[in-house]
Design a protein around this motif. Structure first.
Motif, mmCIF file in Angstrom:
data_model
loop_
_atom_site.group_PDB
_atom_site.id
_atom_site.type_symbol
_atom_site.label_atom_id
_atom_site.label_comp_id
_atom_site.label_asym_id
_atom_site.label_seq_id
_atom_site.Cartn_x
_atom_site.Cartn_y
_atom_site.Cartn_z
ATOM 1 N N VAL A 115 41.819 39.735 6.147
ATOM 2 C CA VAL A 115 40.579 40.144 4.923
ATOM 3 C C VAL A 115 39.621 41.308 5.277
ATOM 4 C CG1 VAL A 115 38.713 38.505 6.496
ATOM 5 C CG2 VAL A 115 38.928 38.814 3.983
ATOM 6 N N TYR A 116 39.627 41.714 6.367
ATOM 7 C CA TYR A 116 38.898 42.996 6.750
ATOM 8 C C TYR A 116 39.584 44.468 6.347
ATOM 9 C CZ TYR A 116 35.724 39.784 9.415
ATOM 10 O OH TYR A 116 34.997 38.680 9.809
ATOM 11 N N ASP A 117 40.936 44.035 5.821
ATOM 12 C CA ASP A 117 41.875 45.221 5.885
ATOM 13 C C ASP A 117 41.558 45.454 4.076
ATOM 14 O OD1 ASP A 117 42.421 45.777 8.356
ATOM 15 O OD2 ASP A 117 43.958 44.251 8.247
ATOM 16 N N GLY A 174 35.402 56.527 5.273
ATOM 17 C CA GLY A 174 34.798 57.357 6.289
ATOM 18 C C GLY A 174 35.402 57.079 7.615
ATOM 19 N N ALA A 175 35.446 55.678 7.935
ATOM 20 C CA ALA A 175 36.007 55.264 9.167
ATOM 21 C C ALA A 175 37.479 55.413 9.184
ATOM 22 C CB ALA A 175 35.882 53.601 9.247
ATOM 23 N N VAL A 176 38.276 55.136 8.151
ATOM 24 C CA VAL A 176 39.739 55.383 8.061
ATOM 25 C C VAL A 176 39.944 56.846 8.508
ATOM 26 C CG1 VAL A 176 41.895 55.429 6.911
ATOM 27 C CG2 VAL A 176 40.267 53.511 6.521
ATOM 28 N N ALA A 177 39.467 57.814 7.914
ATOM 29 C CA ALA A 177 39.383 59.260 8.038
ATOM 30 C C ALA A 177 39.108 59.797 9.387
ATOM 31 C CB ALA A 177 38.509 59.917 7.015
#
Length: 252
Positions: free
Chosen positions: A39-41, A47-50
């Motif tokens: 669910v968190y995906d 920004g966090a992914v980058a």
């Protein structure tokens, strides 16, 4: 000048402490568990992914290279298993090479083996998953009576990784027979035991290690590095990493 900086620093610390002080006190703390599910995906923070991608690429560049091959799926279980035999053998061989001393027995705890080795390609990441801790190799000297006590403790645990010795134990964890290099243990003789620092301190209910006559920690002797070197040496020789159950610990 240095004294002035010290005074300013002390004053700043006192002001900070005063500013943070309050009349509030903690009266209750509540906690719980939050399940980490997919669910968190669904809506990841861009920004966090980058930010994480940079570290992910760096991690993959280190962990992904193939350094060897395994002939079969190697797992760990009691009383004896292929993977625990392999790690105990690696400890024994590596400690002897690093110290230049003869090693009679090596011991590795099942709890320190944190993953399995899958058949096929072996990467740096695979080795790190199996040995995630910064465990250092250790060479101990102990008399036969202490070694027998250690084997009794291993029997009570229903088996651990073992190299250079053979134990016969009962189903309820009693030591029935113990030999080193095929010979009965002499209580007065001196034996060299290789293990990891965690066990050398008497942890995992193997307290006999605390009564060793001496302990030596070879320089640059990490278990993980020893396993990495072993895998790479096998690859250089053109052979697959392999291990099997050999009757090192037999239950009767």
């Amino acid at each position: 000048m240095i004294k002035n900086y010290m005074k300013v620093g002390l004053l700043a610390g006192m002001l900070s402490l005063y500013a943070c002080s309050s009349s509030y006190t903690v009266t209750e703390i509540e906690g719980g568990r939050v399940a980490m599910t997919s669910v968190y995906d669904k809506d990841p923070d861009a920004g966090a992914v980058a930010l994480l991608k940079t570290y992910q690429l760096r991690k993959d560049s280190i962990m992904s290279p193939v350094i060897g091959h395994s002939a079969a799926n190697l797992v760990s279980y009691r009383p004896e298993s292929p993977l625990s035999n392999l790690l105990a053998d690696v400890i024994k061989q590596s400690t002897a090479k690093l110290t230049g001393e003869k090693v009679d027995v090596a011991v590795m705890n099942m709890g320190g083996i944190r993953s399995a080795l899958s058949e096929g390609e072996i990467t740096y990441g695979d080795v790190f998953e199996i040995t995630p801790f910064e465990n250092a190799l250790c060479l101990l000297t102990m008399d036969g009576a202490t070694l027998l006590r250690l084997f009794e403790q291993i029997a009570a645990l229903h088996g651990e990784g073992l190299s250079g010795a053979r134990l016969v134990i009962s189903k309820d964890g009693k030591l029935l027979e113990a030999t080193v290099a095929g010979k009965a243990i002499d209580p007065q003789a001196v034996y060299r035991i290789a293990t990891i620092d965690y066990l050398a301190e008497g942890n995992d209910k193997m307290t006999a290690f605390r009564d060793a006559k001496s302990k030596t920690f070879p320089a640059d002797g990490l278990l993980r590095d020893a396993l990495l070197n072993y895998v790479e040496e096998c690859e250089q020789k053109g052979v697959f990493v392999q291990a099997k159950v050999e009757g090192r610990i037999v239950v009767k």
